[in-house]
Motif scaffolding. Structure first.
Motif, PDB file in Angstrom:
ATOM      1  N   LEU A  27     100.459-110.114  32.812  1.00 21.57           N
ATOM      2  CA  LEU A  27     101.071-108.795  32.623  1.00 21.57           C
ATOM      3  C   LEU A  27     101.669-108.258  33.907  1.00 21.57           C
ATOM      4  O   LEU A  27     102.427-107.307  33.900  1.00 21.57           O
ATOM      5  CB  LEU A  27     100.030-107.799  32.099  1.00 21.57           C
ATOM      6  N   GLY A  28     101.319-108.816  35.001  1.00 19.38           N
ATOM      7  CA  GLY A  28     101.927-108.394  36.257  1.00 19.38           C
ATOM      8  C   GLY A  28     101.273-107.153  36.835  1.00 19.38           C
ATOM      9  O   GLY A  28     101.850-106.445  37.644  1.00 19.38           O
ATOM     10  N   GLY A  30     100.081-103.553  37.705  1.00 17.29           N
ATOM     11  CA  GLY A  30     100.965-102.378  37.594  1.00 17.29           C
ATOM     12  C   GLY A  30     100.409-101.200  36.833  1.00 17.29           C
ATOM     13  O   GLY A  30     100.568-100.106  37.255  1.00 17.29           O
ATOM     14  N   GLY A  31      99.657-101.320  35.800  1.00 17.73           N
ATOM     15  CA  GLY A  31      99.480-100.237  34.824  1.00 17.73           C
ATOM     16  C   GLY A  31      98.873 -98.959  35.366  1.00 17.73           C
ATOM     17  O   GLY A  31      98.621 -98.803  36.546  1.00 17.73           O
ATOM     18  N   SER A  43     106.562-104.768  35.853  1.00 17.37           N
ATOM     19  CA  SER A  43     105.560-104.607  34.797  1.00 17.37           C
ATOM     20  C   SER A  43     106.221-104.758  33.438  1.00 17.37           C
ATOM     21  O   SER A  43     107.446-104.742  33.327  1.00 17.37           O
ATOM     22  CB  SER A  43     104.922-103.222  34.909  1.00 17.37           C
ATOM     23  N   SER A  49     112.071-107.058  33.641  1.00 19.92           N
ATOM     24  CA  SER A  49     111.043-107.965  34.176  1.00 19.92           C
ATOM     25  C   SER A  49     110.787-109.140  33.239  1.00 19.92           C
ATOM     26  O   SER A  49     110.930-109.039  32.023  1.00 19.92           O
ATOM     27  CB  SER A  49     109.733-107.193  34.375  1.00 19.92           C
TER      28      SER A  49
END
Lengths: 169, 439
Positions: A27-28, A30-31, A43, A49
């Motif tokens: 998911l990269g 970021g959240g 994200s 992305s």
């Protein structure tokens, strides 16, 4: 034919499942911190992305047993991929073709290549330059689901568009 | 050496025909179907010195295991022995071996001198009290003791069956470890019985389907080390893989040597379509053999090199076809229910082994080269990829079990369909390629 249409319907369901069921590690990060409307670059909420491509656009299409023809659902996903690739011209992609474990190693390698190519041809027909699209077949060597029932097989018969980097490096 | 021995044996059989006139010499006729295994005894070979004791015992055990492993022979336990063999030269007490119903007796002696190992042996027809063939002496190294044992067993096998043996041979295969979705694969080579495994690659890239050259000096295989499937060739003795390059933008796999070892036939994927091509190894020059929108793969030469059997789905499902080695029109040979793949021409030229998939089961089978007399030898969730023993009597293949914990391993089966056995490997195993008898 009845069996085939059932399989196709199941395939369509699995397309949706696959979109929401990805490995969280991809998911990269970021959240969390971003308020409404703020976009964390990279994200899944960043439409430019790879994570967005993978999860929201949908990086894979599924196939019926032995088939490499694209179902209407698969065509919808690929249309989304084409739109994304056209909007993000810096990216190139490798389309990986896969088969389930039924069938010999050799036949499945050839079948995986057919599937990858079917996806590639569709993207090209929607305007993506062929030079941006490589294919590779894994045959039955890289299943994502490991049970030996149709539930798993249907998810393994897939062509996955993997963004391999930007053409600008 | 093999040729000389064979002619010696033939000569002896002819000469001794009158002696055996009543019942004929001890002989297993494999084509007549062996129901009852032939009972034999292998008393421990006699060591010439204490240094040879362990070798003598180990060699006898491997000889016995080779023979028993065929399913054609049954060993009589040493517990039943009446006679002890304490000297290789002493006369055999045939009555003692008859009394325990041994039809064949193998006696031997082992000498060790430094690294040098010498094995002498004789094969006896107990019923007639005659020697079968001539006593023979083999010389090698202590390190190669298992090979010496296999050579002895090959001699026993061929003297009793009249056919070539297969014990002194090696098998290339893919060693598999890890779960199904993260499987690690390494190219490996071992003795036919699973001993002496050596790894030829690490598990960094997927490797598939090694194929021995006709003389056993080289291996072809498919590797993903470049990112997509490509064919490599390596020498067995000094592994130094070299890619057999095909056109840019293509994938290649399923290679096999021609019988002269100078060219390969293989599958090339171009624009999603898989066809058969042939490549001259020295020049790297490729020529196309098939040109259809169907999948053409798994090619295998006839032993004389004149024809190729392969798999194609041009009819709608995968089936077997035979064509001339230069390509051209192909004749379909498989017509039973189900899907056929991975055909392999037998070394004798008379049969084709294949994988068959029907009603959710997989089988290894054999058929004549015109497709007649199909026989299925195995059945399981997933059997595939047959390879022939050098004498065309045994088939080794991959069996994979089902489910999340599914594992691939090697099995062998007699072409009669009997004697299905696992071949023990340290990890899982797949894609065996049985090499020729070693010199």
């Amino acid at each position: 034919m009845n069996v085939l249409s059932k399989v196709l319907a199941l395939g369509a369901l699995s397309v949706i499942a696959a979109c929401t069921n990805n490995d969280p590690s991809a998911l990269g990060g970021g959240g969390g911190n971003g308020g409404i409307g703020s976009i964390v670059p990279g994200s899944p909420s960043d439409p430019r992305s790879p994570a967005y491509f993978q999860q929201t656009v949908g990086d894979r299409v599924l196939f019926a047993v032995d088939q490499s023809t694209l179902s209407p659902e698969a065509q919808t996903v690929l249309q989304g991929q084409a739109d994304w690739l056209l909007a993000n011209p810096d990216f190139v992609a490798t389309i990986e073709g896969h088969a389930d474990e039924q069938g010999t190693r050799e036949y499945n390698l050839a079948l995986g290549a057919r599937r990858a190519n079917a996806a590639r041809e569709y993207l090209i027909s929607r305007g993506v330059a062929g030079s941006r699209l490589n294919t590779v077949s894994y045959g039955k060597e890289r299943p994502i689901e490991i049970c030996s029932t149709e539930e798993c097989y249907s998810k393994n018969r897939r062509a996955v568009t993997v963004l391999t980097g930007s053409t600008l490096g | 050496m093999m040729k000389l021995l064979t002619s010696l044996f033939v000569g002896l059989t002819l000469m001794s025909a009158p002696v055996y006139a009543q019942n004929g010499p001890l002989r297993l006729e494999l084509d007549e179907g062996i129901i009852e295994p032939l009972p034999f005894a292998v008393p421990d070979f006699v060591p010439d010195s204490p240094a040879a004791a362990q070798f003598a015992q180990d060699i006898s055990r491997v000889v016995a295991a080779d023979l028993t492993g065929t399913g054609l022979f049954r060993e009589i336990s040493s517990d039943a022995f009446i006679s002890r063999v304490s000297s290789f030269e002493a006369p055999v007490q045939f009555a003692d071996w008859k009394a325990i119903n041994a039809d064949a007796l193998v006696t031997g002696a082992v000498n060790v001198s430094g690294q040098k190992l010498t094995v002498r042996f004789r094969v006896w027809d107990v019923f007639s009290g005659q020697e079968l063939g001539n006593g023979l002496q083999l010389a090698g190294t202590t390190e190669g003791w298992r090979r010496m044992a296999h050579k002895v067993a090959d001699q026993v096998y061929s003297r009793i069956t009249g056919e070539g043996g297969y014990f002194d041979s090696r098998v290339a295969f893919v060693s598999e470890s890890g779960p199904k979705d993260q499987r690690l694969k390494r190219l490996a080579i071992m003795d036919y019985d699973g001993a002496n495994v050596q790894y030829m690659t690490d598990s960094a890239a997927i490797v598939l389907a090694p194929r021995f050259s006709p003389t056993g000096d080289r291996l072809l295989y498919t590797s993903y080390e470049s990112g997509s499937p490509r064919i490599y060739v390596t020498e067995v003795g000094r592994p130094k893989p070299r890619e057999l390059k095909t056109q840019d933008g293509t994938m290649s796999f399923s290679p096999r040597f021609s019988p002269d070892g100078r060219s390969i036939v293989y599958s090339l994927i171009q624009g999603g379509n898989t066809d058969l091509w042939k490549m001259d190894i020295a020049s790297g020059q490729s020529t196309r053999l098939t040109n259809t929108p169907a999948i053409e793969t798994a090619p295998s030469y006839s032993p004389d090199g004149s024809r190729i059997v392969f798999e194609s789905d041009r009819s709608g499902t995968p089936q077997l076809y035979v064509m001339a080695a230069n390509g051209g029109e192909a004749t379909r040979i498989s017509f039973g229910a189900g899907r056929y793949g991975t055909p392999v021409w037998s070394p004798r030229g008379d049969l084709i082994a294949f994988t068959k998939q029907n009603q959710g089961r997989f089988h290894i089978g054999v058929m004549r080269i015109d497709g007649s007399e199909e026989r299925l030898l195995t059945a399981s969730f997933l059997d595939e990829g047959p390879t022939w023993s050098p004498n065309g009597r045994v088939i080794m293949f991959t069996r994979e079990t089902q489910g999340a914990s599914g594992r691939a391993s090697l099995y062998s089966v007699d072409i009669s369909g009997r004697n299905l056995r696992p071949v023990r490997t340290p990890d899982g195993g797949s894609d065996p390629s049985w090499g020729p008898l070693q010199n």
